[in-house]
Design a protein around this motif. Structure first.
Motif, PDB file in Angstrom:
ATOM      1  N   ARG A 209       0.705  -0.953   0.058  1.00 29.80           N
ATOM      2  CA  ARG A 209      -0.234  -0.067   0.031  1.00 29.80           C
ATOM      3  C   ARG A 209       0.783   1.388   0.245  1.00 29.80           C
ATOM      4  O   ARG A 209       1.828   1.141   0.671  1.00 29.80           O
TER       5      ARG A 209
ATOM      6  N   HIS B 295      -4.324   4.783  -1.020  1.00 31.35           N
ATOM      7  CA  HIS B 295      -3.428   4.062  -1.015  1.00 31.35           C
ATOM      8  C   HIS B 295      -3.728   2.763  -1.972  1.00 31.35           C
ATOM      9  O   HIS B 295      -4.753   2.689  -2.449  1.00 31.35           O
TER      10      HIS B 295
ATOM     11  N   ILE C  98      -3.072   0.150  -3.791  1.00 29.87           N
ATOM     12  CA  ILE C  98      -2.641  -0.912  -4.233  1.00 29.87           C
ATOM     13  C   ILE C  98      -1.643  -1.908  -4.862  1.00 29.87           C
ATOM     14  O   ILE C  98      -2.593  -1.977  -5.795  1.00 29.87           O
TER      15      ILE C  98
END
Length: 143
Positions: free
Chosen positions: A82, A92, A94
């Protein structure tokens, strides 16, 4: 007069098909330390590339709290990272790690074996018809 064929309701049959497929696949994935929903998330990340937790949740039709646990599991296992998105500190990105890509390749092999086991006794044409009908029914063509 109804337009429904005789026999069990389609919703019940779909639920029972889901349970059978999930249980068989989950048992086959257990040696890898994955569950079927982990595999689904890894598939989406491979297909879509880095995405936010919200985007992943939407793609998988999963609620926020389930997605938090799922992403935590994958991060703990070293399968994803992340990374803060500079434009939005609350978001964030991923991303699959190399370990995640390797794990996904192993899980793909498990999926292929499970797929063949689930559809044993179906001809290729019947398998294709089933897949086509499910895609039409769900509208899911993303992967």
């Amino acid at each position: 007069m109804t337009n429904r064929p005789d026999g069990p309701p389609v919703g019940l049959l779909l639920r029972m098909a889901h349970v059978r497929a999930r249980d068989l696949f989950s048992a086959a994935l257990k040696p890898l330390g994955l569950k079927s929903y982990h595999y689904g998330a890894l598939l989406v990340l491979r297909a879509k590339g880095p995405c936010s937790q919200r985007q992943l949740s939407e793609e998988m039709a999963t609620d926020k709290s389930t997605m938090v646990r799922l992403v935590d599991d994958l991060e703990r296992a070293g399968l994803i990272t992340r990374t803060p998105v500079p434009a939005d500190r609350r978001t964030h990105a991923i991303t699959l790690t190399d370990t995640g890509r390797d794990m996904l390749r192993q899980a793909d092999a498990v999926m292929e074996k499970t797929h063949d086991e689930l559809l044993e006794g179906f001809s290729y044409a019947e398998r294709q018809t089933l897949q086509d009908l499910l895609i039409r029914f769900t509208g899911y063509t993303h992967l």
